[in-house]
Design a protein around this motif. Sequence first.
Motif, PDB file in Angstrom:
ATOM      1  N   PHE A  29      -8.713  -4.842 -39.004  1.00 22.69           N
ATOM      2  CA  PHE A  29     -10.085  -4.552 -38.598  1.00 22.69           C
ATOM      3  C   PHE A  29     -10.037  -3.655 -37.378  1.00 22.69           C
ATOM      4  O   PHE A  29      -9.387  -3.997 -36.388  1.00 22.69           O
ATOM      5  CB  PHE A  29     -10.860  -5.843 -38.275  1.00 22.69           C
ATOM      6  CG  PHE A  29     -12.288  -5.597 -37.916  1.00 22.69           C
ATOM      7  CD1 PHE A  29     -13.234  -5.367 -38.896  1.00 22.69           C
ATOM      8  CD2 PHE A  29     -12.691  -5.579 -36.584  1.00 22.69           C
ATOM      9  CE1 PHE A  29     -14.556  -5.131 -38.569  1.00 22.69           C
ATOM     10  CE2 PHE A  29     -14.006  -5.341 -36.249  1.00 22.69           C
ATOM     11  CZ  PHE A  29     -14.947  -5.113 -37.245  1.00 22.69           C
ATOM     12  N   GLU A  30     -10.683  -2.511 -37.473  1.00 20.13           N
ATOM     13  CA  GLU A  30     -10.683  -1.557 -36.367  1.00 20.13           C
ATOM     14  C   GLU A  30     -12.114  -1.135 -36.060  1.00 20.13           C
ATOM     15  O   GLU A  30     -12.906  -0.908 -36.969  1.00 20.13           O
ATOM     16  CB  GLU A  30      -9.879  -0.310 -36.739  1.00 20.13           C
ATOM     17  CG  GLU A  30      -8.434  -0.588 -37.080  1.00 20.13           C
ATOM     18  CD  GLU A  30      -7.721   0.636 -37.614  1.00 20.13           C
ATOM     19  OE1 GLU A  30      -8.091   1.771 -37.225  1.00 20.13           O
ATOM     20  OE2 GLU A  30      -6.800   0.460 -38.428  1.00 20.13           O
ATOM     21  N   THR A  31     -12.409  -1.010 -34.774  1.00 23.05           N
ATOM     22  CA  THR A  31     -13.693  -0.477 -34.316  1.00 23.05           C
ATOM     23  C   THR A  31     -13.393   0.617 -33.299  1.00 23.05           C
ATOM     24  O   THR A  31     -13.489   0.399 -32.089  1.00 23.05           O
ATOM     25  CB  THR A  31     -14.573  -1.580 -33.687  1.00 23.05           C
ATOM     26  OG1 THR A  31     -13.866  -2.161 -32.609  1.00 23.05           O
ATOM     27  CG2 THR A  31     -14.951  -2.637 -34.706  1.00 23.05           C
ATOM     28  N   PRO A  32     -13.038   1.807 -33.765  1.00 28.24           N
ATOM     29  CA  PRO A  32     -12.551   2.856 -32.866  1.00 28.24           C
ATOM     30  C   PRO A  32     -13.607   3.414 -31.910  1.00 28.24           C
ATOM     31  O   PRO A  32     -13.239   4.000 -30.891  1.00 28.24           O
ATOM     32  CB  PRO A  32     -12.060   3.940 -33.826  1.00 28.24           C
ATOM     33  CG  PRO A  32     -12.804   3.713 -35.092  1.00 28.24           C
ATOM     34  CD  PRO A  32     -13.035   2.237 -35.162  1.00 28.24           C
ATOM     35  N   ASN A  33     -14.872   3.236 -32.195  1.00 29.00           N
ATOM     36  CA  ASN A  33     -15.914   3.832 -31.352  1.00 29.00           C
ATOM     37  C   ASN A  33     -16.807   2.808 -30.666  1.00 29.00           C
ATOM     38  O   ASN A  33     -17.976   3.069 -30.382  1.00 29.00           O
ATOM     39  CB  ASN A  33     -16.757   4.809 -32.179  1.00 29.00           C
ATOM     40  CG  ASN A  33     -15.950   6.019 -32.574  1.00 29.00           C
ATOM     41  OD1 ASN A  33     -15.490   6.782 -31.738  1.00 29.00           O
ATOM     42  ND2 ASN A  33     -15.729   6.175 -33.875  1.00 29.00           N
ATOM     43  N   THR A  34     -16.238   1.629 -30.397  1.00 28.05           N
ATOM     44  CA  THR A  34     -16.997   0.650 -29.628  1.00 28.05           C
ATOM     45  C   THR A  34     -16.669   0.851 -28.165  1.00 28.05           C
ATOM     46  O   THR A  34     -15.565   1.276 -27.843  1.00 28.05           O
ATOM     47  CB  THR A  34     -16.661  -0.785 -30.059  1.00 28.05           C
ATOM     48  OG1 THR A  34     -15.261  -0.977 -30.000  1.00 28.05           O
ATOM     49  CG2 THR A  34     -17.174  -1.112 -31.426  1.00 28.05           C
ATOM     50  N   PRO A  35     -17.525   0.605 -27.276  1.00 27.91           N
ATOM     51  CA  PRO A  35     -18.873   0.071 -27.426  1.00 27.91           C
ATOM     52  C   PRO A  35     -19.934   1.142 -27.688  1.00 27.91           C
ATOM     53  O   PRO A  35     -21.088   0.811 -27.925  1.00 27.91           O
ATOM     54  CB  PRO A  35     -19.121  -0.637 -26.098  1.00 27.91           C
ATOM     55  CG  PRO A  35     -18.368   0.168 -25.106  1.00 27.91           C
ATOM     56  CD  PRO A  35     -17.140   0.669 -25.853  1.00 27.91           C
ATOM     57  N   GLN A  36     -19.549   2.426 -27.694  1.00 34.32           N
ATOM     58  CA  GLN A  36     -20.541   3.493 -27.857  1.00 34.32           C
ATOM     59  C   GLN A  36     -21.363   3.336 -29.144  1.00 34.32           C
ATOM     60  O   GLN A  36     -22.562   3.588 -29.148  1.00 34.32           O
ATOM     61  CB  GLN A  36     -19.866   4.882 -27.881  1.00 34.32           C
ATOM     62  CG  GLN A  36     -19.097   5.224 -26.646  1.00 34.32           C
ATOM     63  CD  GLN A  36     -17.662   4.689 -26.684  1.00 34.32           C
ATOM     64  OE1 GLN A  36     -17.255   3.968 -27.581  1.00 34.32           O
ATOM     65  NE2 GLN A  36     -16.906   5.031 -25.645  1.00 34.32           N
ATOM     66  N   ILE A  37     -20.720   2.905 -30.229  1.00 33.70           N
ATOM     67  CA  ILE A  37     -21.411   2.809 -31.522  1.00 33.70           C
ATOM     68  C   ILE A  37     -22.558   1.803 -31.469  1.00 33.70           C
ATOM     69  O   ILE A  37     -23.536   1.914 -32.196  1.00 33.70           O
ATOM     70  CB  ILE A  37     -20.417   2.478 -32.666  1.00 33.70           C
ATOM     71  CG1 ILE A  37     -21.032   2.789 -34.030  1.00 33.70           C
ATOM     72  CG2 ILE A  37     -19.963   1.035 -32.614  1.00 33.70           C
ATOM     73  CD1 ILE A  37     -21.074   4.223 -34.389  1.00 33.70           C
ATOM     74  N   VAL A  70     -13.082  -1.016 -46.522  1.00 33.44           N
ATOM     75  CA  VAL A  70     -14.483  -0.677 -46.278  1.00 33.44           C
ATOM     76  C   VAL A  70     -14.558   0.093 -44.971  1.00 33.44           C
ATOM     77  O   VAL A  70     -14.029  -0.352 -43.940  1.00 33.44           O
ATOM     78  CB  VAL A  70     -15.368  -1.939 -46.192  1.00 33.44           C
ATOM     79  CG1 VAL A  70     -16.823  -1.566 -45.896  1.00 33.44           C
ATOM     80  CG2 VAL A  70     -15.276  -2.755 -47.466  1.00 33.44           C
ATOM     81  N   THR A  71     -15.219   1.250 -45.035  1.00 29.09           N
ATOM     82  CA  THR A  71     -15.429   2.077 -43.852  1.00 29.09           C
ATOM     83  C   THR A  71     -16.925   2.239 -43.640  1.00 29.09           C
ATOM     84  O   THR A  71     -17.656   2.546 -44.586  1.00 29.09           O
ATOM     85  CB  THR A  71     -14.790   3.467 -44.033  1.00 29.09           C
ATOM     86  OG1 THR A  71     -13.429   3.307 -44.420  1.00 29.09           O
ATOM     87  CG2 THR A  71     -14.853   4.277 -42.747  1.00 29.09           C
ATOM     88  N   ALA A  72     -17.377   2.031 -42.411  1.00 34.59           N
ATOM     89  CA  ALA A  72     -18.784   2.228 -42.059  1.00 34.59           C
ATOM     90  C   ALA A  72     -18.849   3.354 -41.035  1.00 34.59           C
ATOM     91  O   ALA A  72     -18.235   3.265 -39.969  1.00 34.59           O
ATOM     92  CB  ALA A  72     -19.375   0.953 -41.476  1.00 34.59           C
ATOM     93  N   PHE A  80     -16.712   0.848 -38.105  1.00 34.36           N
ATOM     94  CA  PHE A  80     -15.584  -0.036 -38.337  1.00 34.36           C
ATOM     95  C   PHE A  80     -14.845   0.374 -39.589  1.00 34.36           C
ATOM     96  O   PHE A  80     -15.374   1.054 -40.468  1.00 34.36           O
ATOM     97  CB  PHE A  80     -16.009  -1.515 -38.429  1.00 34.36           C
ATOM     98  CG  PHE A  80     -16.947  -1.835 -39.561  1.00 34.36           C
ATOM     99  CD1 PHE A  80     -16.481  -2.037 -40.853  1.00 34.36           C
ATOM    100  CD2 PHE A  80     -18.305  -1.963 -39.332  1.00 34.36           C
ATOM    101  CE1 PHE A  80     -17.350  -2.348 -41.887  1.00 34.36           C
ATOM    102  CE2 PHE A  80     -19.175  -2.276 -40.357  1.00 34.36           C
ATOM    103  CZ  PHE A  80     -18.694  -2.468 -41.637  1.00 34.36           C
ATOM    104  N   LEU A  81     -13.613  -0.050 -39.641  1.00 30.87           N
ATOM    105  CA  LEU A  81     -12.750   0.111 -40.800  1.00 30.87           C
ATOM    106  C   LEU A  81     -12.092  -1.242 -41.006  1.00 30.87           C
ATOM    107  O   LEU A  81     -11.429  -1.762 -40.095  1.00 30.87           O
ATOM    108  CB  LEU A  81     -11.693   1.186 -40.547  1.00 30.87           C
ATOM    109  CG  LEU A  81     -10.596   1.315 -41.603  1.00 30.87           C
ATOM    110  CD1 LEU A  81     -11.177   1.900 -42.888  1.00 30.87           C
ATOM    111  CD2 LEU A  81      -9.476   2.182 -41.090  1.00 30.87           C
ATOM    112  N   VAL A  82     -12.314  -1.829 -42.152  1.00 27.11           N
ATOM    113  CA  VAL A  82     -11.723  -3.133 -42.447  1.00 27.11           C
ATOM    114  C   VAL A  82     -10.962  -3.039 -43.770  1.00 27.11           C
ATOM    115  O   VAL A  82     -11.443  -2.436 -44.725  1.00 27.11           O
ATOM    116  CB  VAL A  82     -12.795  -4.259 -42.478  1.00 27.11           C
ATOM    117  CG1 VAL A  82     -13.838  -4.023 -43.544  1.00 27.11           C
ATOM    118  CG2 VAL A  82     -12.168  -5.623 -42.673  1.00 27.11           C
TER     119      VAL A  82
END
Length: 161
Positions: A29-37, A70-72, A80-82
Motif C-alpha cells: 500500500f503506497e500513498t506517494p502524495n500524502t498529505p497533499q492529496i 488498484v490505483t487511484a 494510492f496504489l494498493v
Amino acid sequence: MTEDNTAAGNTENQPQFAMHRIYLKDVSFETPNTPQIFKEQWQPEINMQLNSAVNPLEENNFEVVLTITVTAKKGDLTGFLVEVQQAGIFHLSGYTQEQTSEMLGAYCPNTLYPFAREAISDLVNKGGFPQLLLAPVNFDAIYAQRMLEAQQQASETTSKH
C-alpha cells in the motif's frame, strides 16, 4: 463386486474439490502524495488490474494466487496504489484436464476475490481514504475470453506454418 463398490458410495473416480487454506501472500500500500492529496476534493479515477497464477504443488494440490492492483489518481497525482496477492491452496482430483483448468482459472479466483476485496477495502480505509468497494468480477467470462484468445493464437500460428 465392482457394482457393489459403486453402489456403496465408492468415490474414487468422482470429482473432489477441497479448499485447504486461504491467505494473504503479499500486500503493498503506497500513498506517494500524502498529505497533499487530502487537500484535494476526492473524486479519483480508479484503475483495477487482475491477474491469477497457478502453482502446482504435490498430489493434486495447487496454489492459486489472485493479484489485484488498484490505483487511484486525481489528475496527475496518485492518491494510492494498493496491490494484494490473495492465495489459496486447493485440492482437485477426478476432474478432466479441461475441467481442472477451468476450476483453477475461474472457480478458485472467484473464491479468492471476496477475501482480496475485503483486504483492499481495509487498506484503503486505514490509509485515510473513503471506503472503496470493488465491483463484482465475472471470472468465468474472463477465463472464457482467455481460452478463446489462446485458441485464436494457436490457429494463427498453425496457419502460418
